[in-house]
Scaffold this motif. Structure first.
Motif, PDB file in Angstrom:
ATOM      1  N   LEU A  66       0.845  -1.191   0.000  1.00  0.00           N
ATOM      2  CA  LEU A  66       0.000   0.000   0.000  1.00  0.00           C
ATOM      3  C   LEU A  66       0.879   1.238   0.000  1.00  0.00           C
ATOM      4  CD1 LEU A  66      -2.451  -1.113   2.831  1.00  0.00           C
ATOM      5  CD2 LEU A  66      -3.017  -1.010   0.390  1.00  0.00           C
ATOM      6  N   LEU A  67       0.417   2.272  -0.683  1.00  0.00           N
ATOM      7  CA  LEU A  67       1.173   3.522  -0.746  1.00  0.00           C
ATOM      8  C   LEU A  67       0.181   4.675  -0.758  1.00  0.00           C
ATOM      9  CD1 LEU A  67       3.973   4.917  -1.129  1.00  0.00           C
ATOM     10  CD2 LEU A  67       3.608   4.703  -3.594  1.00  0.00           C
ATOM     11  N   ILE A  68       0.208   5.512   0.270  1.00  0.00           N
ATOM     12  CA  ILE A  68      -0.692   6.660   0.347  1.00  0.00           C
ATOM     13  C   ILE A  68      -0.029   7.853  -0.333  1.00  0.00           C
ATOM     14  CG2 ILE A  68      -1.905   8.241   1.893  1.00  0.00           C
ATOM     15  CD1 ILE A  68      -2.086   5.955   3.893  1.00  0.00           C
ATOM     16  N   LEU A  69      -0.720   8.440  -1.285  1.00  0.00           N
ATOM     17  CA  LEU A  69      -0.185   9.559  -2.051  1.00  0.00           C
ATOM     18  C   LEU A  69      -0.548  10.881  -1.387  1.00  0.00           C
ATOM     19  CD1 LEU A  69      -1.043   8.277  -5.648  1.00  0.00           C
ATOM     20  CD2 LEU A  69       1.024   7.866  -4.281  1.00  0.00           C
ATOM     21  N   THR A  70       0.128  11.933  -1.803  1.00  0.00           N
ATOM     22  CA  THR A  70      -0.073  13.237  -1.172  1.00  0.00           C
ATOM     23  C   THR A  70      -1.447  13.820  -1.471  1.00  0.00           C
ATOM     24  OG1 THR A  70       1.006  14.281  -3.065  1.00  0.00           O
ATOM     25  CG2 THR A  70       2.376  13.782  -1.159  1.00  0.00           C
ATOM     26  N   GLN A 108      -5.021   9.844  -2.501  1.00  0.00           N
ATOM     27  CA  GLN A 108      -5.277   8.593  -3.209  1.00  0.00           C
ATOM     28  C   GLN A 108      -4.389   7.489  -2.643  1.00  0.00           C
ATOM     29  OE1 GLN A 108      -4.825   9.787  -7.433  1.00  0.00           O
ATOM     30  NE2 GLN A 108      -7.005   9.355  -7.640  1.00  0.00           N
ATOM     31  N   ILE A 109      -4.764   6.251  -2.930  1.00  0.00           N
ATOM     32  CA  ILE A 109      -4.074   5.094  -2.360  1.00  0.00           C
ATOM     33  C   ILE A 109      -3.673   4.142  -3.474  1.00  0.00           C
ATOM     34  CG2 ILE A 109      -4.275   3.153  -0.762  1.00  0.00           C
ATOM     35  CD1 ILE A 109      -6.884   5.108   0.143  1.00  0.00           C
ATOM     36  N   MET A 110      -2.380   3.859  -3.577  1.00  0.00           N
ATOM     37  CA  MET A 110      -1.893   2.867  -4.520  1.00  0.00           C
ATOM     38  C   MET A 110      -1.930   1.499  -3.847  1.00  0.00           C
ATOM     39  SD  MET A 110      -1.166   4.527  -7.289  1.00  0.00           S
ATOM     40  CE  MET A 110      -0.391   3.166  -8.140  1.00  0.00           C
ATOM     41  N   VAL A 111      -2.439   0.512  -4.584  1.00  0.00           N
ATOM     42  CA  VAL A 111      -2.553  -0.852  -4.073  1.00  0.00           C
ATOM     43  C   VAL A 111      -1.905  -1.785  -5.082  1.00  0.00           C
ATOM     44  CG1 VAL A 111      -4.129  -2.627  -3.242  1.00  0.00           C
ATOM     45  CG2 VAL A 111      -4.761  -0.207  -3.037  1.00  0.00           C
ATOM     46  N   SER A 112      -1.066  -2.695  -4.632  1.00  0.00           N
ATOM     47  CA  SER A 112      -0.438  -3.652  -5.546  1.00  0.00           C
ATOM     48  C   SER A 112      -0.436  -5.039  -4.928  1.00  0.00           C
ATOM     49  CB  SER A 112       0.994  -3.236  -5.891  1.00  0.00           C
ATOM     50  OG  SER A 112       1.856  -3.421  -4.782  1.00  0.00           O
ATOM     51  N   GLY A 113      -0.258  -6.056  -5.775  1.00  0.00           N
ATOM     52  CA  GLY A 113      -0.222  -7.424  -5.282  1.00  0.00           C
ATOM     53  C   GLY A 113      -0.363  -8.432  -6.394  1.00  0.00           C
ATOM     54  N   TRP A 114      -1.182  -9.453  -6.135  1.00  0.00           N
ATOM     55  CA  TRP A 114      -1.365 -10.566  -7.076  1.00  0.00           C
ATOM     56  C   TRP A 114      -2.682 -10.482  -7.841  1.00  0.00           C
ATOM     57  CZ3 TRP A 114       1.400 -10.897  -2.695  1.00  0.00           C
ATOM     58  CH2 TRP A 114       2.593 -11.623  -2.707  1.00  0.00           C
ATOM     59  N   PHE A 115      -3.526  -9.555  -7.517  1.00  0.00           N
ATOM     60  CA  PHE A 115      -4.887  -9.504  -8.044  1.00  0.00           C
ATOM     61  C   PHE A 115      -4.914  -9.084  -9.527  1.00  0.00           C
ATOM     62  CE2 PHE A 115      -3.822  -5.526  -5.907  1.00  0.00           C
ATOM     63  CZ  PHE A 115      -4.091  -4.575  -6.884  1.00  0.00           C
ATOM     64  N   THR A 116      -6.020  -9.420 -10.169  1.00  0.00           N
ATOM     65  CA  THR A 116      -6.248  -9.001 -11.564  1.00  0.00           C
ATOM     66  C   THR A 116      -7.549  -8.226 -11.710  1.00  0.00           C
ATOM     67  OG1 THR A 116      -7.301 -11.133 -12.065  1.00  0.00           O
ATOM     68  CG2 THR A 116      -4.931 -10.925 -12.532  1.00  0.00           C
ATOM     69  N   SER A 117      -8.265  -8.037 -10.607  1.00  0.00           N
ATOM     70  CA  SER A 117      -9.484  -7.237 -10.677  1.00  0.00           C
ATOM     71  C   SER A 117      -9.727  -6.543  -9.347  1.00  0.00           C
ATOM     72  CB  SER A 117     -10.698  -8.097 -11.036  1.00  0.00           C
ATOM     73  OG  SER A 117     -11.033  -8.969  -9.967  1.00  0.00           O
ATOM     74  N   TYR A 118     -10.429  -5.423  -9.408  1.00  0.00           N
ATOM     75  CA  TYR A 118     -10.881  -4.692  -8.230  1.00  0.00           C
ATOM     76  C   TYR A 118     -12.330  -4.281  -8.452  1.00  0.00           C
ATOM     77  CZ  TYR A 118     -11.471  -1.095  -4.670  1.00  0.00           C
ATOM     78  OH  TYR A 118     -11.948  -0.357  -3.615  1.00  0.00           O
ATOM     79  N   VAL A 122      -3.830  -0.993  -8.644  1.00  0.00           N
ATOM     80  CA  VAL A 122      -4.981  -0.125  -8.797  1.00  0.00           C
ATOM     81  C   VAL A 122      -4.743   1.127  -7.963  1.00  0.00           C
ATOM     82  CG1 VAL A 122      -6.272  -1.210  -6.897  1.00  0.00           C
ATOM     83  CG2 VAL A 122      -7.511  -0.009  -8.720  1.00  0.00           C
ATOM     84  N   ARG A 123      -5.239   2.250  -8.455  1.00  0.00           N
ATOM     85  CA  ARG A 123      -5.157   3.498  -7.683  1.00  0.00           C
ATOM     86  C   ARG A 123      -6.574   3.853  -7.234  1.00  0.00           C
ATOM     87  NH1 ARG A 123      -1.987   8.002 -10.672  1.00  0.00           N
ATOM     88  NH2 ARG A 123      -3.907   8.263 -11.872  1.00  0.00           N
ATOM     89  N   ALA A 135     -12.252   3.105  -7.726  1.00  0.00           N
ATOM     90  CA  ALA A 135     -11.043   2.982  -8.544  1.00  0.00           C
ATOM     91  C   ALA A 135     -10.872   4.206  -9.431  1.00  0.00           C
ATOM     92  CB  ALA A 135     -11.123   1.727  -9.399  1.00  0.00           C
ATOM     93  N   ASP A 136      -9.648   4.694  -9.509  1.00  0.00           N
ATOM     94  CA  ASP A 136      -9.308   5.780 -10.418  1.00  0.00           C
ATOM     95  C   ASP A 136      -9.051   5.168 -11.791  1.00  0.00           C
ATOM     96  OD1 ASP A 136      -8.301   7.882 -11.853  1.00  0.00           O
ATOM     97  OD2 ASP A 136      -6.649   8.324 -10.492  1.00  0.00           O
ATOM     98  N   THR A 137      -9.980   5.325 -12.703  1.00  0.00           N
ATOM     99  CA  THR A 137      -9.867   4.700 -14.028  1.00  0.00           C
ATOM    100  C   THR A 137      -8.847   5.393 -14.919  1.00  0.00           C
ATOM    101  OG1 THR A 137     -11.764   6.001 -14.784  1.00  0.00           O
ATOM    102  CG2 THR A 137     -12.206   3.771 -13.956  1.00  0.00           C
ATOM    103  N   ASN A 138      -8.283   6.506 -14.448  1.00  0.00           N
ATOM    104  CA  ASN A 138      -7.216   7.165 -15.209  1.00  0.00           C
ATOM    105  C   ASN A 138      -5.873   6.470 -15.033  1.00  0.00           C
ATOM    106  OD1 ASN A 138      -8.828   9.320 -16.257  1.00  0.00           O
ATOM    107  ND2 ASN A 138      -8.767  10.285 -14.224  1.00  0.00           N
TER     108      ASN A 138
END
Length: 468
Positions: free
Chosen positions: A210-214, A217-227, A236-237, A244-247
């Motif tokens: 997980l990564l919280i942006l300034t 927004q929140i960046m999420v990473s891992g093994w998933f292929t859908s949110y 996914v952001r 979800a931020d579709t941009n």
């Protein structure tokens, strides 16, 4: 002529020897950090450095330097165990996050803390005792599909704390305190689910980082292929409400995993992970993504990258990238478990440290030294079980007003009554820690820069130590 050639050759030889000595000296193990026998019966997975310089460590170890410190411990800056910190955790702690008040959020495989039921997530007081004010109820339960990578039990793999004190957790769980929160949830400061953070159907496989942006927004990473039933391949952001931020839509290919992330001042991201698919953009195990998630082909252009997993990446103030993992080659050069890259992704050949096994996490101290932890037992030939400190780093983190453009925004975090710069938002080429003599209110400060240097002098000063 032959004499001139001889002296020329001798000069080149001496220069090469001199350079090699410099390289060796630049990467020596920091022997002032001595953890003794270190982690026994397992490994150290994650670390957090407190404002006072003490180091929180967690993982799947049974004791540390001969003392009964299972799964979590706190060390002095010298590496000695802090006996004033004692936590009674039932099993493996995978990750931690430090609150501004000194309390510690932990996540992992455990089911109890301090003799009380705490399923996968808990909060500790600064001395290691259970914080009863944080009550997750039944906590995390269930798993996302079949067991993955040999782990058939639920767990929390990532924790993060927002500026408002709310807590985000990610991992391999299907519910949190009875609520459907597949792989990710946001908690109020007392441990209950934040219902304003709507994840829908969540992710379909593990969350690793997980990564919280300034911008919240929140960046999420891992093994998933859908949110939430939308296609998002390994990253996914999320907006502050959980949508979800579709941009932003990264694609790494099949049979990949995104393990670790670091944000760059220009809005790009460094991502480390692993793939078994040679056609994936992740074939180098580390990539740079543009702000919309597309692959930046300029990063390490033409290089082969790492040959195995990159588990941790961290950005130095000079733009270089420290990374740790399971690899032993980068761009065809032998580097074992830890390496430093130049800003363009090429290998920094001035950095050499020999680590005999994998690294989970790399953390930079404010003085530029680098802490590494993992499953290793030796560093540069010296015994170091699970944790070590390297001398080679970016040097002291200093404030340089010449880096600033016409205007900028910064985000700060408050620890022990002091405000410290956490990350530049834009227009900067480096990330530094600086102290703010006045509180920042909502955590954001906007200053006009070098058009008025006296403003900078009045509002900013260099942080050199914790003596004040």
């Amino acid at each position: 002529m032959r004499r001139k050639q001889f002296y020329a050759a001798l000069g080149i030889l001496l220069f090469c020897i001199f350079q090699s000595v410099l390289v060796a000296q630049a990467t020596l193990l920091d022997t002032t950090f001595n953890p003794g026998t270190g982690a026994q019966g397992g490994f150290v997975e994650s670390m957090v450095i407190q404002p006072d310089g003490k180091i929180l460590i967690c993982g799947n170890f049974q004791s540390f330097n001969g003392q009964a410190q299972s799964y979590i411990a706190r060390l002095h800056a010298t590496g000695a165990v802090d006996t004033n910190f004692t936590a009674n955790v039932s099993y493996w702690v995978r990750h931690m996050a430090l609150q501004n008040d000194g309390k510690i959020v932990i996540g992992g495989f455990f089911t109890s803390v301090g003799g009380q039921s705490r399923n996968l997530v808990a909060r500790l007081n600064s001395n290691g005792t259970l914080d009863a004010a944080f009550n997750p109820g039944t906590g995390g339960t269930g798993i996302l599909g079949a067991g993955i990578d040999g782990n058939a039990n639920p767990f929390v793999f990532a924790t993060a704390i927002q500026p408002d004190g709310k807590i985000i957790i990610g991992g391999n769980f299907a519910t949190y305190n009875g609520a459907n929160r597949r792989g990710i949830a946001r908690l109020e400061t007392n441990g209950i689910v934040d219902t304003s953070f709507a994840v829908g159907s969540g992710v379909n496989s593990w969350v690793r980082s997980l990564l919280i942006l300034t911008n919240s927004q929140i960046m999420v990473s891992g093994w998933f292929t859908s949110y939430n039933n939308q296609s998002f391949n390994r990253m996914v952001r999320l907006n502050d409400n959980g949508s979800a931020d579709t941009n932003f839509n990264a694609y790494f290919g099949d049979q990949t995993a995104a393990y670790t992330m670091a944000s760059l001042p220009n809005g790009q991201f460094i991502v480390g992970g692993h793939t078994v698919n040679s056609n994936s953009v992740f074939r180098q195990e580390i990539v740079r993504l543009n702000t919309n998630g597309t692959y930046d082909s300029v990063f390490n252009a033409g290089g082969t990258g790492a040959n195995e997993k990159v588990q941790s990446v961290v950005l130095q103030p000079d733009g270089k990238i420290m990374m740790g993992g399971n690899f032993n080659v980068y761009n065809g050069v032998g580097v074992k478990s830890v390496a430093r890259l130049n800003a363009d992704g090429s290998l920094d050949n001035t950095f050499r440290a020999v680590v005999d096994n994998w690294i989970w996490t790399v953390v930079l101290q404010r003085d530029g030294k680098a802490l590494i932890c993992g499953g290793f037992s030796k560093v540069d030939g010296s015994p170091r079980s699970g944790i070590a400190r390297l001398l080679s780093g970016p040097g002291p983190l200093v404030f340089n007003p010449r880096l600033f453009g016409d205007a900028f925004s910064v985000s700060v975090m408050t620890q022990n009554g002091k405000d410290y710069l956490l990350q530049y938002k834009n227009l900067l080429t480096e990330t530094n820690w600086i102290s703010l003599p006045e509180t920042a209110g909502d955590g954001t400060v906007k200053i006009l820069s070098d058009s008025n240097p006296s403003v900078l002098k009045r509002f900013y000063r260099v942080v050199e130590d914790d003596s004040e």
